[in-house]
Design an enzyme around this catalytic site. Structure first.
Site, PDB file in Angstrom:
ATOM      1  N   LYS A 159      32.578  40.319  37.041  1.00  0.00           N
ATOM      2  CA  LYS A 159      31.586  40.262  38.213  1.00  0.00           C
ATOM      3  C   LYS A 159      30.058  40.538  37.846  1.00  0.00           C
ATOM      4  O   LYS A 159      29.952  41.627  36.992  1.00  0.00           O
ATOM      5  CB  LYS A 159      32.297  40.580  39.294  1.00  0.00           C
ATOM      6  CG  LYS A 159      33.673  40.144  39.676  1.00  0.00           C
ATOM      7  CD  LYS A 159      34.185  40.752  41.121  1.00  0.00           C
ATOM      8  CE  LYS A 159      35.471  39.946  41.220  1.00  0.00           C
ATOM      9  NZ  LYS A 159      36.149  40.655  42.602  1.00  0.00           N
TER      10      LYS A 159
ATOM     11  N   TYR B 256      36.688  31.054  45.793  1.00  0.00           N
ATOM     12  CA  TYR B 256      37.363  32.032  46.758  1.00  0.00           C
ATOM     13  C   TYR B 256      37.680  31.276  48.036  1.00  0.00           C
ATOM     14  O   TYR B 256      37.830  31.686  49.049  1.00  0.00           O
ATOM     15  CB  TYR B 256      36.654  33.029  46.992  1.00  0.00           C
ATOM     16  CG  TYR B 256      36.239  34.080  46.009  1.00  0.00           C
ATOM     17  CD1 TYR B 256      37.665  34.815  45.535  1.00  0.00           C
ATOM     18  CD2 TYR B 256      35.257  34.330  45.291  1.00  0.00           C
ATOM     19  CE1 TYR B 256      37.589  35.876  44.642  1.00  0.00           C
ATOM     20  CE2 TYR B 256      35.438  35.367  44.360  1.00  0.00           C
ATOM     21  CZ  TYR B 256      36.543  36.228  43.859  1.00  0.00           C
ATOM     22  OH  TYR B 256      36.636  37.236  43.113  1.00  0.00           O
TER      23      TYR B 256
ATOM     24  N   PHE C 254      34.324  39.037  55.457  1.00  0.00           N
ATOM     25  CA  PHE C 254      33.667  39.457  54.167  1.00  0.00           C
ATOM     26  C   PHE C 254      33.218  38.423  53.398  1.00  0.00           C
ATOM     27  O   PHE C 254      32.571  38.424  52.268  1.00  0.00           O
ATOM     28  CB  PHE C 254      34.304  40.704  53.560  1.00  0.00           C
ATOM     29  CG  PHE C 254      35.630  40.232  52.962  1.00  0.00           C
ATOM     30  CD1 PHE C 254      35.630  39.429  51.885  1.00  0.00           C
ATOM     31  CD2 PHE C 254      36.884  40.591  53.722  1.00  0.00           C
ATOM     32  CE1 PHE C 254      36.894  38.842  51.447  1.00  0.00           C
ATOM     33  CE2 PHE C 254      38.119  40.265  53.184  1.00  0.00           C
ATOM     34  CZ  PHE C 254      38.144  39.718  51.998  1.00  0.00           C
TER      35      PHE C 254
ATOM     36  N   ARG D 218      46.572  41.368  35.860  1.00  0.00           N
ATOM     37  CA  ARG D 218      46.383  41.950  37.012  1.00  0.00           C
ATOM     38  C   ARG D 218      46.786  43.426  36.878  1.00  0.00           C
ATOM     39  O   ARG D 218      45.991  44.529  37.602  1.00  0.00           O
ATOM     40  CB  ARG D 218      47.254  41.455  38.189  1.00  0.00           C
ATOM     41  CG  ARG D 218      46.805  39.890  38.246  1.00  0.00           C
ATOM     42  CD  ARG D 218      46.003  39.700  39.477  1.00  0.00           C
ATOM     43  NE  ARG D 218      46.465  39.915  40.719  1.00  0.00           N
ATOM     44  CZ  ARG D 218      45.715  39.788  41.652  1.00  0.00           C
ATOM     45  NH1 ARG D 218      44.502  39.262  41.680  1.00  0.00           N
ATOM     46  NH2 ARG D 218      46.072  39.919  42.973  1.00  0.00           N
TER      47      ARG D 218
ATOM     48  N   THR E 255      42.912  45.805  44.209  1.00  0.00           N
ATOM     49  CA  THR E 255      41.674  45.332  44.867  1.00  0.00           C
ATOM     50  C   THR E 255      40.715  46.274  45.243  1.00  0.00           C
ATOM     51  O   THR E 255      39.712  46.498  44.559  1.00  0.00           O
ATOM     52  CB  THR E 255      42.032  44.432  46.057  1.00  0.00           C
ATOM     53  OG1 THR E 255      42.876  43.466  45.780  1.00  0.00           O
ATOM     54  CG2 THR E 255      40.484  43.992  46.411  1.00  0.00           C
TER      55      THR E 255
ATOM     56  N   ARG F   6      39.603  48.766  37.253  1.00  0.00           N
ATOM     57  CA  ARG F   6      39.031  49.178  38.627  1.00  0.00           C
ATOM     58  C   ARG F   6      39.229  50.741  38.653  1.00  0.00           C
ATOM     59  O   ARG F   6      38.411  51.344  39.158  1.00  0.00           O
ATOM     60  CB  ARG F   6      39.687  48.444  39.651  1.00  0.00           C
ATOM     61  CG  ARG F   6      39.084  46.819  39.772  1.00  0.00           C
ATOM     62  CD  ARG F   6      39.969  46.029  40.630  1.00  0.00           C
ATOM     63  NE  ARG F   6      39.399  44.733  40.913  1.00  0.00           N
ATOM     64  CZ  ARG F   6      40.050  43.758  41.437  1.00  0.00           C
ATOM     65  NH1 ARG F   6      41.448  43.961  41.793  1.00  0.00           N
ATOM     66  NH2 ARG F   6      39.479  42.425  41.350  1.00  0.00           N
TER      67      ARG F   6
ATOM     68  N   ASN G 124      33.977  45.559  42.622  1.00  0.00           N
ATOM     69  CA  ASN G 124      35.225  45.893  41.961  1.00  0.00           C
ATOM     70  C   ASN G 124      35.247  45.222  40.439  1.00  0.00           C
ATOM     71  O   ASN G 124      36.207  44.900  39.703  1.00  0.00           O
ATOM     72  CB  ASN G 124      36.648  45.794  42.534  1.00  0.00           C
ATOM     73  CG  ASN G 124      36.682  44.367  43.139  1.00  0.00           C
ATOM     74  OD1 ASN G 124      35.785  43.198  42.722  1.00  0.00           O
ATOM     75  ND2 ASN G 124      37.762  44.029  43.889  1.00  0.00           N
TER      76      ASN G 124
ATOM     77  N   HIS H 243      37.578  40.029  38.114  1.00  0.00           N
ATOM     78  CA  HIS H 243      38.467  38.983  38.841  1.00  0.00           C
ATOM     79  C   HIS H 243      39.591  38.823  37.938  1.00  0.00           C
ATOM     80  O   HIS H 243      39.209  38.531  36.799  1.00  0.00           O
ATOM     81  CB  HIS H 243      37.820  37.833  39.333  1.00  0.00           C
ATOM     82  CG  HIS H 243      38.635  36.827  39.566  1.00  0.00           C
ATOM     83  ND1 HIS H 243      39.503  36.665  40.932  1.00  0.00           N
ATOM     84  CD2 HIS H 243      39.262  35.675  38.838  1.00  0.00           C
ATOM     85  CE1 HIS H 243      40.287  35.506  40.768  1.00  0.00           C
ATOM     86  NE2 HIS H 243      40.097  35.063  39.598  1.00  0.00           N
TER      87      HIS H 243
ATOM     88  N   GLU I 203      41.760  27.767  38.066  1.00  0.00           N
ATOM     89  CA  GLU I 203      40.596  28.439  38.031  1.00  0.00           C
ATOM     90  C   GLU I 203      39.800  28.176  36.624  1.00  0.00           C
ATOM     91  O   GLU I 203      38.576  28.094  36.661  1.00  0.00           O
ATOM     92  CB  GLU I 203      40.814  29.996  38.210  1.00  0.00           C
ATOM     93  CG  GLU I 203      40.981  30.214  39.730  1.00  0.00           C
ATOM     94  CD  GLU I 203      41.525  31.645  39.989  1.00  0.00           C
ATOM     95  OE1 GLU I 203      41.523  32.461  39.026  1.00  0.00           O
ATOM     96  OE2 GLU I 203      41.756  31.793  41.212  1.00  0.00           O
TER      97      GLU I 203
HETATM   98  P1  GTP Z   1      39.889  39.011  42.583  1.00  0.00           P
HETATM   99  O1  GTP Z   1      40.758  39.155  41.376  1.00  0.00           O
HETATM  100  O2  GTP Z   1      38.454  38.965  42.835  1.00  0.00           O
HETATM  101  O3  GTP Z   1      40.522  37.555  43.282  1.00  0.00           O
HETATM  102  O4  GTP Z   1      40.516  40.254  43.638  1.00  0.00           O
HETATM  103  P2  GTP Z   1      41.864  40.508  44.210  1.00  0.00           P
HETATM  104  O5  GTP Z   1      43.009  39.495  44.071  1.00  0.00           O
HETATM  105  O6  GTP Z   1      42.192  41.705  43.770  1.00  0.00           O
HETATM  106  O7  GTP Z   1      41.448  40.408  45.809  1.00  0.00           O
HETATM  107  P3  GTP Z   1      41.576  39.192  46.859  1.00  0.00           P
HETATM  108  O8  GTP Z   1      41.745  37.855  45.967  1.00  0.00           O
HETATM  109  O9  GTP Z   1      42.068  39.499  47.921  1.00  0.00           O
HETATM  110  O10 GTP Z   1      40.056  39.198  47.333  1.00  0.00           O
HETATM  111  C1  GTP Z   1      38.906  38.702  46.413  1.00  0.00           C
HETATM  112  C2  GTP Z   1      37.458  39.624  46.335  1.00  0.00           C
HETATM  113  O11 GTP Z   1      37.067  39.433  47.604  1.00  0.00           O
HETATM  114  C3  GTP Z   1      37.971  41.107  46.068  1.00  0.00           C
HETATM  115  O12 GTP Z   1      38.106  41.443  44.592  1.00  0.00           O
HETATM  116  C4  GTP Z   1      36.743  41.858  46.621  1.00  0.00           C
HETATM  117  O13 GTP Z   1      35.695  41.467  45.473  1.00  0.00           O
HETATM  118  C5  GTP Z   1      36.572  40.928  47.695  1.00  0.00           C
HETATM  119  N1  GTP Z   1      36.942  41.578  48.944  1.00  0.00           N
HETATM  120  C6  GTP Z   1      38.624  41.559  49.137  1.00  0.00           C
HETATM  121  N2  GTP Z   1      38.635  42.264  50.464  1.00  0.00           N
HETATM  122  C7  GTP Z   1      37.311  42.632  50.832  1.00  0.00           C
HETATM  123  C8  GTP Z   1      36.839  43.550  51.661  1.00  0.00           C
HETATM  124  O14 GTP Z   1      37.704  43.959  52.838  1.00  0.00           O
HETATM  125  N3  GTP Z   1      35.402  43.730  51.703  1.00  0.00           N
HETATM  126  C9  GTP Z   1      34.693  43.142  51.106  1.00  0.00           C
HETATM  127  N4  GTP Z   1      33.284  43.485  50.938  1.00  0.00           N
HETATM  128  N5  GTP Z   1      35.068  42.439  49.838  1.00  0.00           N
HETATM  129  C10 GTP Z   1      36.324  42.199  49.877  1.00  0.00           C
HETATM  130 MG    MG Z   2      42.418  37.301  44.353  1.00  0.00          MG
END
Ligand code: GTP
Ligand code: MG
Length: 149
Positions: free
Chosen positions: A9, A49, A57, A85, A91, A102, A112, A115, A126
């Site tokens: 990112k 997304y 958010f 992962r 996350t 992370r 974070n 992705h 994707e």
């Molecule tokens: P990705 O690998 O980026 O998809 O992350 P993830 O699978 O661990 O988490 P998820 O798919 O649920 O969320 C996608 C992304 O949205 C996260 O990696 C964060 O960057 C962002 N995100 C998720 N929850 C929050 C939140 O509560 N607040 C904020 N600011 N960002 C969030």
């Molecule tokens: Mg995700």
């Protein structure tokens, strides 16, 4: 074969963590099939997304992902989706185990650094979303027999 979409990112890129992050996947033994530096348009971030579009958010997330260049990668390997992962960590970086990307390199969910696709189906979806035909490389690793039996 299983494939996953991994993306550094904009914070990971700006912080100079590209080499560090790529090397963790390389050392693990996965095969890199696609790699590019890319400024993501808003529409693509929204499509990527889209499952999160109702979250409060979501606008912040789209701003974050489009705030600077990202590094797009396609990785292949046995169990690569779940394994990536695990290498990435959960996350919220404060909850991510030390030793994960992370856990070692980030502090906040909204920054974070990386992705990873959450299922083999999403991995394929994707990679097709972020890469054009001709941007992916089919190659045979000479180390293959030393990595998998
Ligand atoms: P990705 O690998 O980026 O998809 O992350 P993830 O699978 O661990 O988490 P998820 O798919 O649920 O969320 C996608 C992304 O949205 C996260 O990696 C964060 O960057 C962002 N995100 C998720 N929850 C929050 C939140 O509560 N607040 C904020 N600011 N960002 C969030
Ligand atoms: Mg995700």
């Amino acid at each position: 074969v299983e494939e996953t979409y991994i993306m550094i990112k904009p914070d990971g890129f700006q912080r100079g963590l590209v080499g560090e992050i790529i090397s963790r996947f390389e050392k693990k033994g996965f095969k890199l099939k696609g790699l590019k530096l890319f400024q993501c348009p808003k529409e693509l971030a929204q499509e990527h997304y889209k499952d999160l579009q109702s979250k409060p958010f979501f606008p912040k997330l789209i701003n974050y992902i489009t705030s600077g260049p990202v590094v797009c990668m396609a990785w292949e390997g046995i169990g690569v989706v779940a394994s990536a992962r695990k290498l990435i960590g959960v996350t919220n970086p404060l909850n991510a185990e030390p030793g994960t990307i992370r856990g070692d390199l980030a502090v906040q969910t909204g920054r974070n650094v990386v992705h990873g696709s959450d299922s083999p189906e999403n991995g394929k979806r994707e990679i097709a979303l972020w890469f054009k035909e001709g941007e992916l490389c089919e190659w045979t690793p000479l180390l293959g027999p030393w990595l998998t039996e």
